[in-house]
Design a protein around this motif. Structure first.
Motif, mmCIF file in Angstrom:
data_model
loop_
_atom_site.group_PDB
_atom_site.id
_atom_site.type_symbol
_atom_site.label_atom_id
_atom_site.label_comp_id
_atom_site.label_asym_id
_atom_site.label_seq_id
_atom_site.Cartn_x
_atom_site.Cartn_y
_atom_site.Cartn_z
ATOM 1 N N GLY A 1 0.838 -1.203 0.000
ATOM 2 C CA GLY A 1 0.000 0.000 0.000
ATOM 3 C C GLY A 1 0.870 1.248 0.000
ATOM 4 O O GLY A 1 2.053 1.190 0.333
ATOM 5 N N GLY A 2 0.260 2.357 -0.390
ATOM 6 C CA GLY A 2 1.005 3.623 -0.397
ATOM 7 C C GLY A 2 1.308 4.076 1.028
ATOM 8 O O GLY A 2 0.571 3.769 1.961
ATOM 9 N N GLU A 3 2.390 4.783 1.187
ATOM 10 C CA GLU A 3 2.776 5.259 2.516
ATOM 11 C C GLU A 3 2.651 6.784 2.569
ATOM 12 O O GLU A 3 2.792 7.447 1.546
ATOM 13 N N PRO A 4 2.417 7.330 3.755
ATOM 14 C CA PRO A 4 2.292 8.796 3.852
ATOM 15 C C PRO A 4 3.609 9.498 3.564
ATOM 16 O O PRO A 4 4.685 8.969 3.880
ATOM 17 N N PHE A 5 3.494 10.687 2.989
ATOM 18 C CA PHE A 5 4.692 11.440 2.611
ATOM 19 C C PHE A 5 5.579 11.700 3.829
ATOM 20 O O PHE A 5 6.813 11.624 3.740
ATOM 21 N N ALA A 6 4.935 12.007 4.971
ATOM 22 C CA ALA A 6 5.727 12.328 6.172
ATOM 23 C C ALA A 6 6.646 11.162 6.535
ATOM 24 O O ALA A 6 7.792 11.353 6.950
ATOM 25 N N GLN A 7 6.130 9.933 6.347
ATOM 26 C CA GLN A 7 6.932 8.743 6.666
ATOM 27 C C GLN A 7 8.108 8.598 5.690
ATOM 28 O O GLN A 7 9.238 8.288 6.078
ATOM 29 N N ILE A 8 7.807 8.845 4.422
ATOM 30 C CA ILE A 8 8.868 8.733 3.397
ATOM 31 C C ILE A 8 9.961 9.764 3.682
ATOM 32 O O ILE A 8 11.160 9.462 3.653
ATOM 33 N N MET A 9 9.527 10.961 4.014
ATOM 34 C CA MET A 9 10.485 12.048 4.276
ATOM 35 C C MET A 9 11.315 11.752 5.534
ATOM 36 O O MET A 9 12.526 12.010 5.563
ATOM 37 N N ALA A 10 10.653 11.181 6.541
ATOM 38 C CA ALA A 10 11.381 10.849 7.783
ATOM 39 C C ALA A 10 12.463 9.812 7.471
ATOM 40 O O ALA A 10 13.600 9.896 7.965
ATOM 41 N N ASP A 11 12.119 8.821 6.634
ATOM 42 C CA ASP A 11 13.122 7.809 6.269
ATOM 43 C C ASP A 11 14.240 8.415 5.427
ATOM 44 O O ASP A 11 15.397 8.000 5.532
ATOM 45 N N PHE A 12 13.880 9.388 4.591
ATOM 46 C CA PHE A 12 14.923 10.081 3.815
ATOM 47 C C PHE A 12 15.937 10.708 4.783
ATOM 48 O O PHE A 12 17.150 10.571 4.609
ATOM 49 N N GLU A 13 15.407 11.361 5.795
ATOM 50 C CA GLU A 13 16.314 12.054 6.736
ATOM 51 C C GLU A 13 17.108 11.050 7.578
ATOM 52 O O GLU A 13 18.295 11.248 7.835
ATOM 53 N N ASN A 14 16.425 9.964 8.004
ATOM 54 C CA ASN A 14 17.076 9.032 8.937
ATOM 55 C C ASN A 14 17.963 8.000 8.261
ATOM 56 O O ASN A 14 18.973 7.583 8.808
ATOM 57 N N ILE A 15 17.550 7.552 7.082
ATOM 58 C CA ILE A 15 18.290 6.452 6.437
ATOM 59 C C ILE A 15 19.203 6.979 5.322
ATOM 60 O O ILE A 15 20.379 6.624 5.259
ATOM 61 N N ILE A 16 18.637 7.816 4.474
ATOM 62 C CA ILE A 16 19.387 8.216 3.276
ATOM 63 C C ILE A 16 20.433 9.282 3.573
ATOM 64 O O ILE A 16 21.607 9.155 3.179
ATOM 65 N N LEU A 17 20.024 10.312 4.262
ATOM 66 C CA LEU A 17 20.924 11.459 4.461
ATOM 67 C C LEU A 17 22.267 11.084 5.102
ATOM 68 O O LEU A 17 23.317 11.556 4.656
ATOM 69 N N PRO A 18 22.286 10.203 6.119
ATOM 70 C CA PRO A 18 23.594 9.837 6.689
ATOM 71 C C PRO A 18 24.506 9.131 5.680
ATOM 72 O O PRO A 18 25.724 9.102 5.862
#
Ligand code: PLP
Length: 472
Positions: A49-66
């Protein structure tokens, strides 16, 4: 995502982007994650299912950015930069929003005509011959491949395109020992074969020796080979050495060879009239490439490729299936025929935004400031007892190493500098890379990041000296 959601998230994202740029110095310039660390944090399967944008953005900050190395950090002195600027980012947002695929004139006339005009602007801005033509490519590697393919077709009378390599003819290509690896890659892909790439020795400034080029061409001809093309570099990757175009151009004229000029990084310096000496003799060249995506504040990717003879370029690549035929025909530029891919992004827009936003004067001031900072840094190295310059500094790359007086053995000094580089980069405060010049492990410090200032360069020099002290 509804249009209302899009508007809300887009506003949030623009704030995120502005905050990122404002606070970029808080991030470690080079990511310190270990191999596998990021992928282990990503689910093995796509979400059902689709996920909320806020969740995607949080993962961007927590997983991708580092796991990101921050190329827009003013303390990024590694490789060559891929610098960017706010107007470029804004244009890229529009490009993504329009989502146009600009393969032919009809699929977006404005994209084709803006590209034509931007290439004309760049010709004037860099002092290239006024009657040349330009086209945007994704990378310098692609442009160089296009050049070598065009040379191959011209010299085989377009036979390789038709029949492949059926004749026992063997072309040879010439470059210097310091040439970028993309030349060898192009020679491999073009079917010439890397064994037929001649790497011509360089002089003490790491520039190609024309007196070694001509005998190599003659030797190949005597052996029944067909000398095809010379690739001269203006600003080599190792040390920004500048191959002598006037002498190389004359040799190409005399022996009827194609001449491609790779100025991927240093081409931007041609915006400064006082640096135009680097392309004295350009009239003898056939093609020229430089990357606004390296040093001209235009975010990756944007390569400017220029040709003397557009007809041969187009003949090399053109292909016209029924579904791409349009009424405009040859009255317009259909850039799909000017290179390898069919599909093309609307890259001219960001060039337009950047050039208009800074103006020629603004661009020149920034580039001149980078070169001046590099000269200052080179001066500090010259004055230092423990460090040594390893190559001339014609532009904004300083090649140097740490060499305390009591260290004589090359291998010991090399190991010391390897350790120094690791130590410097582990701080996360600055990021440098290395090369080897004459067998010497060489630290490369490039000063070309959009927002780099004297403060950053002074701090970098302090940090390098402190790190070196702890190694002794
Ligand atoms: N030529 C030179 C002199 C370079 O320094 C580089 C990359 O740094 C390239 C070509 C390849 O550029 P691109 O990544 O655009 O293919």
């Amino acid at each position: 995502m509804t249009p209302q959601d899009f508007r809300k998230h887009a506003h949030e994202l623009v704030d995120w982007m502005a905050d990122y740029l404002e606070n970029i110095e808080k991030y470690p310039v080079k990511s310190s994650v270990q191999p596998g660390e990021i992928i282990d944090r990503l689910p093995e399967d796509a979400p059902v299912g689709g996920e909320p944008f806020a969740q995607i953005m949080a993962d961007f900050e927590n997983i991708i950015l580092p796991g990101m190395t921050h190329w827009q950090h003013p303390n990024f002195h590694a490789y060559f930069p891929a610098n960017s600027s706010p107007p470029s980012l804004l244009a890229e947002m529009l490009t993504a929003t329009l989502g146009a695929q600009c393969m032919i004139w009809q699929t977006s006339p404005a994209a084709a005509e803006l590209e034509e005009r931007m290439m004309q602007w760049l010709i004037k801005m860099t002092g290239l011959p006024a009657n040349w033509h330009g086209v945007i490519q994704d990378t310098a590697s692609t442009a160089t491949l296009s050049s070598i393919l065009t040379a191959r077709e011209k010299f085989s009378d377009f036979a390789v395109n038709r029949r492949g390599f059926v004749d026992p003819q063997r072309f040879t290509v010439y470059c210097s020992e310091q040439t970028h690896s993309s030349i060898e890659k192009a020679v491999k892909i073009a079917g010439i074969g890397s064994e037929y790439l001649r790497q011509i020795p360089v002089d003490e400034a790491f520039a190609m020796r024309p007196d070694a080029l001509e005998p190599a061409i003659l030797r190949d001809r005597e052996n029944g080979l067909i000398p095809l093309c010379v690739v001269a570099t203006i600003g080599t990757t190792g040390s920004t050495a500048i191959d002598p175009l006037p002498a190389i151009g004359e040799i190409c004229q005399k022996h009827n060879l194609w001449l491609h000029v790779d100025a991927a990084f240093a081409g931007t310096a041609l915006l400064l009239p006082e640096k135009r000496w680097m392309i004295d003799g350009i009239a003898h060249a056939d093609t020229f490439v430089f990357n606004p995506h390296k040093w001209m504040f235009t975010n990756f990717d944007c390569t400017a490729y220029f040709v003397k003879d557009k007809t041969t370029l187009i003949r090399t690549f053109e292909i016209l299936p029924e579904y791409l035929k349009t009424a405009e025909g040859s009255r317009v530029n259909n850039y799909r025929d000017w290179g390898i891919p069919l599909g093309r992004r609307f890259r001219a827009l960001k060039l337009w935004f950047v050039i208009r936003s800074y103006g020629m004067q603004g661009l020149r001031e920034k580039i001149a400031a980078h070169i001046a900072l590099a000269q200052q840094f080179a001066g500090w190295i010259r004055e230092s007892n423990d460090f040594e310059l390893l190559a001339p500094v014609p532009l904004n790359l300083i090649c140097f190493h740490f060499k305390p007086k009591d260290f004589k053995d090359v291998e010991t000094v090399n190991r010391l500098n390897e350790r120094l580089l690791t130590k410097i980069n582990a701080t996360g405060k600055i990021y440098l890379t290395h090369t080897k010049l004459n067998g010497i492990f060489t630290l490369r410090m490039v000063i070309g990041q959009t927002n780099v200032t004297l403060r950053h360069v002074e701090n970098a020099w302090k940090l390098i000296q402190q790190a070196a002290k702890t190694l002794r």
